[in-house]
Design a protein around this motif. Sequence first.
Motif, mmCIF file in Angstrom:
data_model
loop_
_atom_site.group_PDB
_atom_site.id
_atom_site.type_symbol
_atom_site.label_atom_id
_atom_site.label_comp_id
_atom_site.label_asym_id
_atom_site.label_seq_id
_atom_site.Cartn_x
_atom_site.Cartn_y
_atom_site.Cartn_z
ATOM 1 N N LEU A 132 -0.161 -4.773 -6.426
ATOM 2 C CA LEU A 132 1.174 -4.828 -5.856
ATOM 3 C C LEU A 132 2.224 -4.390 -6.881
ATOM 4 O O LEU A 132 3.140 -3.621 -6.567
ATOM 5 C CB LEU A 132 1.462 -6.248 -5.383
ATOM 6 C CG LEU A 132 2.777 -6.473 -4.631
ATOM 7 C CD1 LEU A 132 2.829 -5.653 -3.363
ATOM 8 C CD2 LEU A 132 2.970 -7.949 -4.328
ATOM 9 N N GLY A 175 3.769 -1.097 -5.711
ATOM 10 C CA GLY A 175 4.789 -1.569 -4.797
ATOM 11 C C GLY A 175 6.207 -1.329 -5.249
ATOM 12 O O GLY A 175 7.144 -1.460 -4.462
ATOM 13 N N ILE A 209 -0.842 0.759 -1.127
ATOM 14 C CA ILE A 209 -1.251 -0.591 -1.519
ATOM 15 C C ILE A 209 -2.508 -1.005 -0.760
ATOM 16 O O ILE A 209 -3.472 -1.523 -1.343
ATOM 17 C CB ILE A 209 -0.106 -1.591 -1.269
ATOM 18 C CG1 ILE A 209 1.054 -1.315 -2.234
ATOM 19 C CG2 ILE A 209 -0.589 -3.032 -1.431
ATOM 20 C CD1 ILE A 209 2.315 -2.092 -1.915
#
Length: 279
Positions: A273, A277, A238
């Motif tokens: 994200l 993520g 990220i």
Amino acid sequence: MTGEAAVADTNYGTTASGSSFYAAMRMLPREQREAMFQIYSFCRQVDDIADSPGPREQRLAALQQWRDDIDALYQGHPPARLRDYEASVRQFGLERDDFLAIVDGMEMDVPQDIRAPDFATLDLYCDRVASAVGRLSVRVFGMPREDGILLAHHLGRALQLTNILRDIDEDAGIGRLYLPKEGLAQAGITSTDPLVVAADPALPKVCAPLVERAREHFAKSDEIMARNPRPAVRAPRIMSRYYGSILGLLVARGFANPRAPVRLNKVAKLAILLRYGFF
């Protein structure tokens, strides 16, 4: 400012909750997350000392006190401000030398402001303020030692070079110039005055090799992360995508005057994200 350790997104004057660092770290399990915020807090505090307007002698003394406190932590009698670090040091094998390297890196800005270091000094600076943070972080993430050290080396330098390219004008405003003197000479720039260099029409020629070097480090980082388990590289991936996007925006904007500030907007951050993520 560029004198930050590259564990955070913008600078240590911002809150953790508003940074890409916070977004990446909240993906981690609780114990890892707590250890990373301890590392963040340490970096922020020593960076604040280096960037404070106080007398240089006082700042040097304050940084030495941090060295003494780190030594005390590893000798088994930590001061109050490091007492919570004991469990993380034991659990993740965090190394004393990496904490001390971060202090050494911050101190490079204190005796006198950095102005056009030679490339070897610049690389040492990047190692101390960025890759040393990475060496602590990859232990928390649970990466194998060899690949973890390699990732810290390459990703730390990629992030810090991006910081340098992004913060040219901000750094010049406080009397600092992180662009290497070899690059200035090759571009025909003879001054090392930060404001003069920032205004020189040849500045893009200085920046271009640093852009390519940062890209090479990002590419090496991608290779390392691709061969490691996804959970162990989720947070660094990220961070890599955030900073890589900033580098792309810098290149698209260019380095000639006038230079508008470059920031990654909330939509772009959220997209990264969501993409990296939760896999």
